[in-house]
Design a protein around this motif. Sequence first.
Motif, short mmCIF file in Angstrom:
data_model
loop_
_atom_site.label_atom_id
_atom_site.label_comp_id
_atom_site.label_asym_id
_atom_site.label_seq_id
_atom_site.Cartn_x
_atom_site.Cartn_y
_atom_site.Cartn_z
N GLU A 414 0.82 -1.20 0.00
CA GLU A 414 0.00 0.00 0.00
C GLU A 414 0.86 1.27 0.00
N PHE A 415 1.95 1.22 0.75
CA PHE A 415 2.84 2.39 0.79
C PHE A 415 3.43 2.67 -0.59
N GLN A 416 3.81 1.63 -1.31
CA GLN A 416 4.37 1.82 -2.65
C GLN A 416 3.31 2.36 -3.61
N GLN A 417 2.08 1.90 -3.47
CA GLN A 417 1.01 2.41 -4.32
C GLN A 417 0.74 3.89 -4.05
N ILE A 418 0.75 4.27 -2.79
CA ILE A 418 0.51 5.68 -2.46
C ILE A 418 1.66 6.54 -2.98
N SER A 419 2.89 6.05 -2.86
CA SER A 419 4.03 6.81 -3.37
C SER A 419 3.94 7.00 -4.88
N ASP A 420 3.59 5.95 -5.59
CA ASP A 420 3.44 6.08 -7.05
C ASP A 420 2.29 7.02 -7.40
N LEU A 421 1.23 6.96 -6.61
CA LEU A 421 0.08 7.84 -6.87
C LEU A 421 0.46 9.30 -6.68
N VAL A 422 1.24 9.58 -5.65
CA VAL A 422 1.67 10.97 -5.41
C VAL A 422 2.61 11.43 -6.52
N LYS A 423 3.49 10.58 -6.98
CA LYS A 423 4.40 10.96 -8.06
C LYS A 423 3.65 11.29 -9.33
N GLU A 424 2.61 10.52 -9.63
CA GLU A 424 1.82 10.82 -10.81
C GLU A 424 1.04 12.12 -10.65
N ALA A 425 0.61 12.41 -9.42
CA ALA A 425 -0.18 13.62 -9.20
C ALA A 425 0.65 14.88 -9.39
N VAL A 426 1.92 14.84 -9.00
CA VAL A 426 2.77 16.03 -9.11
C VAL A 426 3.56 16.06 -10.41
N GLY A 427 3.41 15.06 -11.25
CA GLY A 427 4.17 15.03 -12.50
C GLY A 427 5.66 14.81 -12.25
N TYR A 428 5.97 13.76 -11.51
CA TYR A 428 7.35 13.47 -11.12
C TYR A 428 8.23 13.28 -12.35
N ASN A 429 9.37 13.98 -12.36
CA ASN A 429 10.33 13.89 -13.45
C ASN A 429 11.71 13.68 -12.84
N GLN A 430 12.24 12.49 -13.01
CA GLN A 430 13.53 12.16 -12.41
C GLN A 430 14.67 12.91 -13.07
N ASP A 431 14.52 13.22 -14.36
CA ASP A 431 15.62 13.88 -15.08
C ASP A 431 15.90 15.29 -14.55
N ARG A 432 14.89 15.98 -14.08
CA ARG A 432 15.11 17.34 -13.55
C ARG A 432 15.36 17.34 -12.05
N GLY A 433 15.46 16.17 -11.44
CA GLY A 433 15.82 16.08 -10.03
C GLY A 433 14.67 16.20 -9.07
N ASP A 434 13.46 15.83 -9.48
CA ASP A 434 12.31 15.91 -8.57
C ASP A 434 12.46 14.91 -7.44
N SER A 435 11.84 15.24 -6.30
CA SER A 435 11.92 14.39 -5.12
C SER A 435 10.54 14.33 -4.47
N VAL A 436 10.11 13.11 -4.11
CA VAL A 436 8.83 12.88 -3.44
C VAL A 436 9.09 12.00 -2.24
N ASN A 437 8.65 12.48 -1.07
CA ASN A 437 8.84 11.73 0.17
C ASN A 437 7.49 11.56 0.84
N VAL A 438 7.06 10.30 1.00
CA VAL A 438 5.78 9.97 1.62
C VAL A 438 6.06 9.28 2.94
N VAL A 439 5.40 9.76 4.00
CA VAL A 439 5.58 9.22 5.35
C VAL A 439 4.21 8.81 5.87
#
Length: 576
Positions: A414-439
């Motif tokens: 469930e934690f991995q699903q929520i993390s992926d969901l948040v990344k999709e919501a903010v338009g996560y882009n690893q190439d520009r150095g985006d960071s998402v931290n879910v606690v």
Amino acid sequence: MADLVDNATPAWRVRLNEITARFNALPNNRKILLFAAVAAVLSIAIALMAFNREPSYKILFTGLADRDGGQITASLQQMNIPYQLGDGGVISVPSDKVYDARLRLASQGLPKAGGVGFELMDKQKFGISQFAEQVNYQRSIEGELARTIESVAAVDSARVHLAMPKQSVFVRDQQLPTASVMLTLRGGRILDAGQIAGIVHLVSSSVPNLPVSNVSIVDQDGNLLSAIPDLNGNAGMDRRQLAYIRQIEADYAKRVETILEPIFGKGNARAQVTATVDFSEVEQTSETYRPNSTPNPSATRSQQIVESLGKEASLPSGVPGALTNQPPSAASAPLTLPPGAAPGTATLSGLPMNNTSGAVHREITTNYEIDKTIQHTKLPQGNIKRLTAAVVVNYKMVPDANGEAKPTPMSAREFQQISDLVKEAVGYNQDRGDSVNVVNASFAEAVPVASAKDRLVEYASENAGNLVKYGLLLIAVLYLLFGVVRPIMRDVVKPPAPVVPEGEEAAAAGGRLLAVAGEEGEAVAAAGSEVPFDALDPKEQSRRQYEANLQTARDLVKADPRMAAQIIKEWIASDE
């Protein structure tokens, strides 16, 4: 003797006469005490009402000079407007007259702390010198600038000094004017870089040939405000850029919370997003060259053909004449060889010649255009360079074996699903150095609202002085009402006690008193024996009733002898 109550007189009139008679029978000291107590209670009530209805005062002007303060107070007295003076040149007037007073004082040119303006030019004397006229003009400009700067919300007062050098006809001897501005800021207020730049440009634009760099601004603490680098705001972001960044961050945070609320419930997910935005202006110009192509599809830029005769070429011969004396025609040759001509051969007048003969030498130089692309690109501002998102999610409430809901952390899946969901919501882009931290953590319980008892204690501690004052006044009023007024009024308003005379008329008087005393005598008479009162013979009933009435009359006389005496006086004064 007449009855105690005359049927021809209304009951209220009889009662009023009794109260008046009892009041007149009071001693003078008790009358004076009653009047004093009532007057004191009314005075306290009127004073409280007047105190609570005292008009609230609002500040009219602050930081006034003594001269301006005296003129303003004199004008307020003429206008019949009450005022209060405070420390620091503060003048306050009733809140409902603040704006009216300001307008009426402004029509009189008050206050004048900002200096005189162009009205100084209206008082020019006849025959004034040019120097004095120039000084008055400069003072007018300084006063008008000071008034304009004082209209800024954070500025309390301002003074402007202009240094205007004498103009010269020689360019090398010309000097630029300078300006100095002294600002007194309101308490707790500051000026940002944009406001300082606005004041600098205001002064610079009001004086001819005054550059921005020659304007100095100093506050009341001696700080040089105009020394802030890049007053135009190029050194940092302006308010619009900051607002744009906050809007981006709020939008992304709202996206995350909106997508998580259906899963965890409202208030069980919090998100904070930080955006790094690039506001730099970038313009690019590029030139692109294509590889060399074959001659046929290429565009010819220029071509040069050179033909010359060889050593073995025969000289002109024949009969001299007009044809032989004409110059040779211009040599021409096609770009491509005619059909049948072998490479390495030249043509003259369209005919091939053999290069081995050495008769004619020919050179052809052809220049082709080079393929080139020029591209000018201006990149947009406000591009997001990097996004960082921090999301905290509350534990889920899962019922245990006993059916009691307890907070339970999420599983790894469930934690991995929520993390992926948040990344999709903010338009996560690893190439520009985006960071998402879910606690996933348990939220702290909300702070309980203060109870009524706590609020009461807090209010009492904050208003202890007023409570003590009003408490003492309340105690005084209660003492006057219940300790002075109430006993006197009770003696005046108390119903008369019946008096039973002795002798043969006691029975008749007891009957009349029974009407006044109510049913007390009959109840006492019935209580004297175990036999019911109605079962006794008439004589026994009359005797017992007489005794009961007599005892009731005696008790009433003992309780209030003065009232009994007054009743006897009324009987004696009556016709019967």
